[in-house]
Design an enzyme around this catalytic site. Structure first.
Site, mmCIF file in Angstrom:
data_model
loop_
_atom_site.group_PDB
_atom_site.id
_atom_site.type_symbol
_atom_site.label_atom_id
_atom_site.label_comp_id
_atom_site.label_asym_id
_atom_site.label_seq_id
_atom_site.Cartn_x
_atom_site.Cartn_y
_atom_site.Cartn_z
ATOM 1 N N VAL A 1 0.854 -1.207 0.000
ATOM 2 C CA VAL A 1 0.000 0.000 0.000
ATOM 3 C C VAL A 1 0.884 1.249 0.000
ATOM 4 C CG1 VAL A 1 -1.709 1.306 1.340
ATOM 5 C CG2 VAL A 1 -1.906 -1.183 1.174
ATOM 6 N N ILE B 1 -0.200 13.575 7.978
ATOM 7 C CA ILE B 1 -0.090 14.827 8.762
ATOM 8 C C ILE B 1 1.377 15.018 9.173
ATOM 9 C CG2 ILE B 1 -0.864 16.052 10.819
ATOM 10 C CD1 ILE B 1 -3.272 14.182 10.965
ATOM 11 N N ASP C 1 -1.398 -0.188 17.785
ATOM 12 C CA ASP C 1 -0.824 0.715 16.780
ATOM 13 C C ASP C 1 -0.832 2.163 17.302
ATOM 14 O OD1 ASP C 1 -0.064 1.383 13.866
ATOM 15 O OD2 ASP C 1 -1.851 2.602 14.197
ATOM 16 N N LYS D 1 2.461 4.671 18.110
ATOM 17 C CA LYS D 1 2.617 6.065 17.660
ATOM 18 C C LYS D 1 2.724 7.016 18.842
ATOM 19 C CE LYS D 1 -0.104 5.080 13.513
ATOM 20 N NZ LYS D 1 -1.483 4.887 13.038
HETATM 21 P P1 NDP Z 1 1.626 -3.960 2.818
HETATM 22 O O1 NDP Z 1 1.352 -5.266 3.468
HETATM 23 O O2 NDP Z 1 0.633 -3.399 1.884
HETATM 24 O O3 NDP Z 1 3.037 -4.027 2.060
HETATM 25 C C1 NDP Z 1 4.139 -4.719 2.567
HETATM 26 C C2 NDP Z 1 5.176 -4.854 1.459
HETATM 27 O O4 NDP Z 1 6.311 -5.503 2.015
HETATM 28 C C3 NDP Z 1 4.708 -5.692 0.267
HETATM 29 O O5 NDP Z 1 5.161 -5.130 -0.914
HETATM 30 C C4 NDP Z 1 5.386 -7.045 0.498
HETATM 31 O O6 NDP Z 1 5.721 -7.705 -0.705
HETATM 32 C C5 NDP Z 1 6.661 -6.595 1.164
HETATM 33 N N1 NDP Z 1 7.201 -7.681 1.982
HETATM 34 C C6 NDP Z 1 6.639 -8.243 3.061
HETATM 35 N N2 NDP Z 1 7.413 -9.233 3.551
HETATM 36 C C7 NDP Z 1 8.504 -9.276 2.733
HETATM 37 C C8 NDP Z 1 9.661 -10.084 2.691
HETATM 38 N N3 NDP Z 1 9.862 -11.052 3.581
HETATM 39 N N4 NDP Z 1 10.573 -9.837 1.748
HETATM 40 C C9 NDP Z 1 10.369 -8.881 0.813
HETATM 41 N N5 NDP Z 1 9.285 -8.075 0.802
HETATM 42 C C10 NDP Z 1 8.369 -8.273 1.757
HETATM 43 O O7 NDP Z 1 1.903 -2.947 4.025
HETATM 44 P P2 NDP Z 1 1.669 -1.367 4.051
HETATM 45 O O8 NDP Z 1 2.212 -0.750 2.832
HETATM 46 O O9 NDP Z 1 0.267 -1.081 4.445
HETATM 47 O O10 NDP Z 1 2.560 -0.968 5.319
HETATM 48 C C11 NDP Z 1 3.950 -0.861 5.230
HETATM 49 C C12 NDP Z 1 4.464 -0.126 6.470
HETATM 50 O O11 NDP Z 1 3.891 1.169 6.525
HETATM 51 C C13 NDP Z 1 4.081 -0.802 7.806
HETATM 52 O O12 NDP Z 1 5.117 -0.609 8.720
HETATM 53 C C14 NDP Z 1 2.842 -0.029 8.242
HETATM 54 O O13 NDP Z 1 2.654 -0.039 9.634
HETATM 55 C C15 NDP Z 1 3.211 1.375 7.781
HETATM 56 N N6 NDP Z 1 2.114 2.277 7.549
HETATM 57 C C16 NDP Z 1 1.035 1.888 6.801
HETATM 58 C C17 NDP Z 1 0.015 2.784 6.536
HETATM 59 C C18 NDP Z 1 -1.160 2.426 5.721
HETATM 60 O O14 NDP Z 1 -2.069 3.258 5.590
HETATM 61 N N7 NDP Z 1 -1.230 1.232 5.151
HETATM 62 C C19 NDP Z 1 0.085 4.164 7.065
HETATM 63 C C20 NDP Z 1 1.268 4.473 7.818
HETATM 64 C C21 NDP Z 1 2.242 3.565 8.056
HETATM 65 P P3 NDP Z 1 4.583 -8.286 -1.718
HETATM 66 O O15 NDP Z 1 3.902 -7.064 -2.271
HETATM 67 O O16 NDP Z 1 5.336 -8.998 -2.742
HETATM 68 O O17 NDP Z 1 3.681 -9.119 -0.855
HETATM 69 N N1 HSE Z 2 -3.186 0.958 10.505
HETATM 70 C C1 HSE Z 2 -2.839 2.328 10.674
HETATM 71 C C2 HSE Z 2 -4.088 3.125 10.936
HETATM 72 C C3 HSE Z 2 -2.154 2.849 9.432
HETATM 73 O O1 HSE Z 2 -5.184 2.617 10.718
HETATM 74 O O2 HSE Z 2 -3.967 4.259 11.394
HETATM 75 C C4 HSE Z 2 -1.610 4.239 9.600
HETATM 76 O O3 HSE Z 2 -0.555 4.268 10.502
#
Ligand code: NDP
Ligand code: HSE
Length: 432
Positions: A13, A136, A201, A205
């Protein structure tokens, strides 16, 4: 000037949002950063899916170590999540002398002190704007904009998923399970959504915000954490009747004896700003001694809002990488050798107002007995109402401020009264 080279860990994401923002705003970003920011390598699990998004010009791998050890790369952006592989890769990136940008609050809440110490040792930056409140710029605001202030407290809605669930349940009558499934589909929830709904979570934060506000080490393990899973619909309805909404808040407050650090469902006045934050939006109030109260509001989760914060960090690191390390903004706002050991207060020492609900036999003297116990504990009642429930009645009290230890003692006594027919529900009320 030649482009700065970036390695991405994760293209989910937030990773794909970051890729898209860097592509579509490339010229604008380069004008701000002073040079182009170019992603040269990405680690993912599913290479085919990643190739379809980024094309053939980027190196793809399934091993994050390939990225963090790639000598061409200046900045590693960790968007994988979790605190196992992510920790290994971030520590190795630092050991390799690379700057790090991460959105991973779970990692920093648990291992931030170790990571910042290692980064200080290697004179590299670790930037984490996206780790708190999505898009933010709250970290920049506290770390830089409010740097003149003694911060007294901050409180906010810092989890988009739970705010989305509470909004959907209250406004559209959607069930908890359905609202959570929607939040997952929309990319707001953590990989393990119990982190969202159990308040973990938000506590990750909040422990970062408390460090930035008060110059204390990151102390997630000392945070009090309650989520929204035991919240009853009837309490949302009673709160509304009393002029309140219920929100999952993170609150940290500096008191003379120590620092409050707590996440829990909280009644907030209906006319307050926090009560009206809907969906996955976040809002944080920060109170500084010079500036007074300031408010920060915006999208707390989702691909593009979070990417906005990740890319802002990339621009900051690009601009500052040639600066002397001691001229950079400290990781946690205070110089690393000027951190304070002010203790985190146990919950019994926390001061709040309270909402109490109990089911009792509907007979004379009941109210007087409950009121007597509260009075003996020096707990003053602000308002109350009673709602019939057959032969029984629900009594709902709002108290004035009291110490949590005193409230808990009074609740134990009330619970033992022979006419009390249910567990006493206790929620905290903050007028902020
Ligand atoms: P996703 O699950 O959408 O993405 C995780 C990514 O990491 C995927 O591309 C996955 O690969 C890759 N990945 C996972 N395990 C491995 C591995 N062993 N080796 C290589 N690649 C790996 O997570 P998000 O993008 O939602 O979240 C990412 C971070 O951002 C987290 O720390 C989350 O807490 C933080 N975050 C998320 C927010 C949100 O709104 N979603 C907001 C703020 C922070 P593949 O695509 O191939 O599965
Ligand atoms: N899972 C988190 C939330 C993503 O819902 O706020 C943003 O940190």
């Amino acid at each position: 000037m030649s482009p700065i080279k970036v390695g991405l860990l994760g293209l989910g994401v937030v990773g794909s949002g970051t890729w898209n923002v860097l592509k579509r705003n490339a010229d604008e970003i380069a004008r701000r950063a002073g040079r182009r920011i170019e992603v040269v390598a990405i680690a993912v699990r599913d290479l085919e899916k990643a190739r379809a998004l980024v094309g053939d010009d980027v190196t793809l791998t399934t091993d994050g170590m390939d990225v963090v050890r790639n000598p061409e790369i200046d900045i590693v952006v960790e968007l994988v999540g979790g605190d196992t592989l992510a920790r290994e890769w971030v520590m190795e990136a630092i050991a390799q002398g690379k700057h790090v940008v991460t959105a991973n609050k779970a990692l920093l809440a648990k291992h931030g002190n170790e990571i910042f110490a290692a980064a200080h040792e290697r004179s590299v930056m670790v930037a984490f704007e996206a780790a708190v409140a999505g898009g933010i710029p709250i970290i920049k605001a506290i770390r830089e904009g409010l740097t003149a202030n003694r911060i007294q407290w901050l409180a906010g809605i810092i989890n988009g998923t739970t705010n989305y669930i509470l909004s959907e349940m209250r406004n559209r009558g959607v069930s908890f399970a359905e609202a959570l499934a929607d939040a997952q589909r929309l990319g707001y929830a953590e990989a393990d959504p119990t982190f969202d709904i159990e308040g973990v979570d938000a506590a990750h934060k909040l422990s970062l915000l408390a460090s930035l506000a008060f110059g204390i080490p990151v102390q997630f393990s000392k945070a009090h954490v309650e989520g929204i899973t035991s919240l009853a619909l009837e309490d949302l309805q009673h709160a509304q009747r009393l002029g309140y909404n219920i929100k999952l808040l993170g609150i940290t407050r500096a008191r003379e004896e120590g620092i409050e650090l707590r996440v829990h469902p909280t009644l907030v006045p209906l006319q307050s700003m926090l009560a009206n934050v809907q969906g996955a939006m976040n809002a944080v109030l920060v109170h500084g001694d010079a500036v007074g109260q300031t408010v920060y509001y915006g999208a707390g989760a989702g691909a593009l809002p979070t990417a906005s914060a990740v890319v802002a960090d990339l621009v900051d690191v690009t601009r500052l990488q040639t600066a002397e390390p001691e001229h950079r903004v400290p990781y946690l706002a205070f110089q690393h050798n000027a951190m304070s050991d002010t203790p985190i207060l146990p919950m019994d020492e926390v001061v709040s107002s309270y909402y109490l609900r109990l089911r009792v036999d509907d007979r004379p003297g009941v109210l007087a007995d409950v009121a007597r116990i509260l009075a003996q504990a020096s707990i003053s009642i602000g308002s109350m109402f009673q709602e019939p429930a057959g032969e029984q009645a629900d009594i709902i009290f709002l108290t004035h401020e009291a110490r949590e230890g005193a409230i808990n003692g009074a609740i134990s006594q009330i619970q033992n009264l022979p006419f009390v027919q249910s567990a006493v529900t206790r929620l905290r009320v903050e007028n902020l």
